[in-house]
Design an enzyme around this catalytic site. Structure first.
Site, PDB file in Angstrom:
ATOM      1  N   LYS A 112       0.816  -1.205   0.000  1.00 25.68           N
ATOM      2  CA  LYS A 112       0.000   0.000   0.000  1.00 25.68           C
ATOM      3  C   LYS A 112       0.864   1.274   0.000  1.00 25.68           C
ATOM      4  O   LYS A 112       0.436   2.311  -0.477  1.00 25.68           O
ATOM      5  CB  LYS A 112      -0.931   0.038   1.221  1.00 25.68           C
ATOM      6  CG  LYS A 112      -1.853  -1.159   1.386  1.00 25.68           C
ATOM      7  CD  LYS A 112      -2.900  -1.240   0.302  1.00 25.68           C
ATOM      8  CE  LYS A 112      -4.011  -2.228   0.626  1.00 25.68           C
ATOM      9  NZ  LYS A 112      -3.570  -3.620   0.725  1.00 25.68           N
TER      10      LYS A 112
HETATM   11  C1  LIG Z   1      -4.156  -4.744   0.232  1.00 22.78           C
HETATM   12  C2  LIG Z   1      -3.319  -5.942   0.160  1.00 22.78           C
HETATM   13  C3  LIG Z   1      -3.571  -6.955  -0.780  1.00 22.78           C
HETATM   14  C4  LIG Z   1      -4.741  -6.908  -1.728  1.00 22.78           C
HETATM   15  O1  LIG Z   1      -4.596  -5.887  -2.710  1.00 22.78           O
HETATM   16  P1  LIG Z   1      -5.874  -5.364  -3.481  1.00 22.78           P
HETATM   17  O2  LIG Z   1      -5.375  -4.216  -4.291  1.00 22.78           O
HETATM   18  O3  LIG Z   1      -6.866  -4.939  -2.435  1.00 22.78           O
HETATM   19  O4  LIG Z   1      -6.385  -6.486  -4.300  1.00 22.78           O
HETATM   20  C5  LIG Z   1      -2.713  -8.037  -0.815  1.00 22.78           C
HETATM   21  N1  LIG Z   1      -1.685  -8.151   0.049  1.00 22.78           N
HETATM   22  C6  LIG Z   1      -1.424  -7.206   0.963  1.00 22.78           C
HETATM   23  C7  LIG Z   1      -0.295  -7.407   1.897  1.00 22.78           C
HETATM   24  C8  LIG Z   1      -2.218  -6.075   1.054  1.00 22.78           C
HETATM   25  O5  LIG Z   1      -1.939  -5.135   1.970  1.00 22.78           O
END
Ligand SMILES: *Cc1c(COP(=O)(O)O)cnc(C)c1O
Length: 497
Positions: A112
């Site tokens: 993120k």
């Molecule tokens: C948010 C997240 C995901 C999923 O990503 P999306 O864009 O919501 O599909 C996968 N792994 C981690 C560690 C995340 O923080």
């Protein structure tokens, strides 16, 4: 060519990229999409000497066309700096049969950070460009990683306030501790008694609450969103898929034009949607492999064309993927039905009324870019164990979901094209379940703090700064509310009456 944005659900007004970044969600509840997807009219083989920041600029300027070169370069430089603990920002590591694109080298050690370190810059620039002087209140629902990464990005950014809702029992201990110790006078963290979908629905309702919007406006404030529905999060994510391909070329692992498969551990469908946009821009990506955990709504959707959220909700060792309503899928639906907003609006209405909708056969051709499958807890644990035993490389549980699904995909299809797996979190963020998978008997009785040291030794890695920090940081937030109290929590935090 100027790219304008409009809602997926029918509101026909077109706005600029910076306005879409400011608004977050369209007024009719739809998501902003570019009126057309720009081509990457620059060959990957001509990008091999570019830094991450330079690749990001080339990708982002094609979407965010009303930002000046100077503005965009400043946003990029402010985001992808020493907050990341490696100069490559997103290094590519070969382990076993695939390359892992490590997207977890930012402030909160999850992917993120790739988008949320730049979103505050994009948003404050957008406010300035559009003459907005309101205080921007970021409302966010988090399944664990977004909330922390958003607060790290927005903490003490002038003219902003950020409120994060997370499911009380739905995040890992490290994730919770990272959130409740967040610094910054403008950061607020609220636990809710419910799951992530409750939190996300609650936040969507707050965005759609007109009387609340009026109260805010009267107080000189407006909401925006740091959730992955914001186009300002999607666009920066496209960059690292292009960068990964460019690195493979630069390292001589592939030749120009060679097709590459992309594997993404998926929750809200934001990360994999960015790979899809990269493919639509002209990147030679072949299959986009959508990996789910036991909450396998998406794998059923890609297999049969029906999206059905009426099923049990499981909490897993990959909490950021414990999601039954993947918001960003709406942007893919918009593409596959021929950019028809009425069709999308009807499906979203059915999802809201009955919890399901079906894409008719003739529209499923557009789903052929994707392969969906899932890995249960046992498969995830086995994959962490196996890759560690054979290579010494340690996966976090989210990335392990992707890695396990990729192994299934190869078995089923015998497709041996090179593959890039999006590695979305540092194993340190989920040390307990990772170490249990590596060799449970040895580590299970250790305290969290002892486990961080044990993991550093087993994986032969330095302990990330984000982990060092939570060892000592004091708790600053402790509010817990019921789902129906989210509105009043917001009012009390913002001192609205
Ligand atoms: C948010 C997240 C995901 C999923 O990503 P999306 O864009 O919501 O599909 C996968 N792994 C981690 C560690 C995340 O923080």
């Amino acid at each position: 060519m100027e790219i304008l944005y409009h809602s997926t659900r029918g509101d026909a007004s077109e706005i600029t990229a910076s306005q879409a970044v400011l608004n977050g969600l369209a007024p009719d509840g739809g998501l902003y999409v570019p009126a057309q997807i720009p081509a990457l009219d620059l060959a990957p083989e001509d990008m091999t000497s570019m830094s991450y920041q330079e690749v990001a600029y080339e990708v982002m300027r094609r979407y965010l066309t009303d930002y000046t070169e100077e503005e965009l370069k400043k946003c990029i430089a402010g985001a992808y700096d020493s907050k990341f603990d490696v100069p490559e920002i997103a290094p590519l590591k070969k382990a076993g049969d695939a390359w892992y694109l490590e997207l977890f080298h930012g402030a909160t050690i999850a992917f993120k950070d790739m988008a949320l370190s730049i979103l505050p810059h994009l948003m404050t620039t957008a406010a300035r460009k559009n003459g907005v002087s309101d205080k921007i209140v970021i409302l966010t629902a988090t399944s664990g990683d977004t909330g922390k990464a958003a607060m790290a990005g927005f903490a003490d950014v002038p003219g902003t306030e950020i409120i994060v809702f997370y499911p009380k029992d739905g995040v890992s201990p490290v994730q919770e501790r990272q959130m409740v110790t967040q610094k910054g006078e403008n950061t607020h963290v609220v636990a809710i008694r419910g799951n992530f979908d409750d939190a996300q629905t609650g936040v969507k309702n707050l965005f759609g609450d007109h009387s609340l919007a009026d109260q805010l406006a009267a107080a000189g404030m407006r909401f925006s969103s740091a959730n992955s529905i914001n186009i300002g999060r999607l666009v920066p994510q496209i960059a690292y898929y292009v960068y990964a391909y460019v690195r493979l070329l630069a390292n001589g692992d592939i030749q120009a034009g060679d097709p590459v498969n992309i594997v993404v551990p998926t929750g809200n469908f934001g990360n994999i949607l960015a790979a899809y946009y990269a493919k639509q821009m002209g990147m030679p990506f072949d299959k986009l492999i959508c990996a789910s955990n036991q909450n396998n709504v998406l794998s059923d959707f890609f297999a049969g064309g029906t999206y059905d959220k009426n099923r049990p909700f499981y909490t897993s060792s990959s909490p950021s993927m414990d999601i039954l309503v993947s918001s960003n899928l709406e942007r893919l639906l918009y593409r596959i039905c021929g950019d028809n907003t009425e069709t999308v609006a009807a499906w979203m209405q059915q999802l809201s009324d009955n919890g399901l909708y079906t894409v008719p056969e003739e529209m499923r051709a557009g789903l052929a870019d994707f392969y969906g499958n899932y890995a249960d807890e046992e498969a995830v644990s086995a994959r962490i164990h196996e890759l560690y035993q054979t290579t010494g490389y340690v996966l976090d549980p989210h990335t392990a979901v992707a890695s396990a699904v990729y192994e299934q995909y190869r078995k089923e299809t015998c497709d041996e094209k090179p593959a890039v797996i999006a590695s979305t979190a540092s194993p340190f963020k989920f040390a307990r379940s990772v170490l249990h998978a590596v060799d449970g008997a040895r580590y299970d009785s250790m305290t969290d703090m002892e486990q961080f040291d044990a993991l550093a030794e087993a994986a032969n890695l330095d302990t990330p700064a984000a982990i060092e920090e939570i060892k000592t940081a004091p708790v600053r937030h402790d509010m817990t509310v019921n789902i129906d109290e989210m509105r009043s929590a917001v009012c009390s935090i913002l001192e609205l009456n």
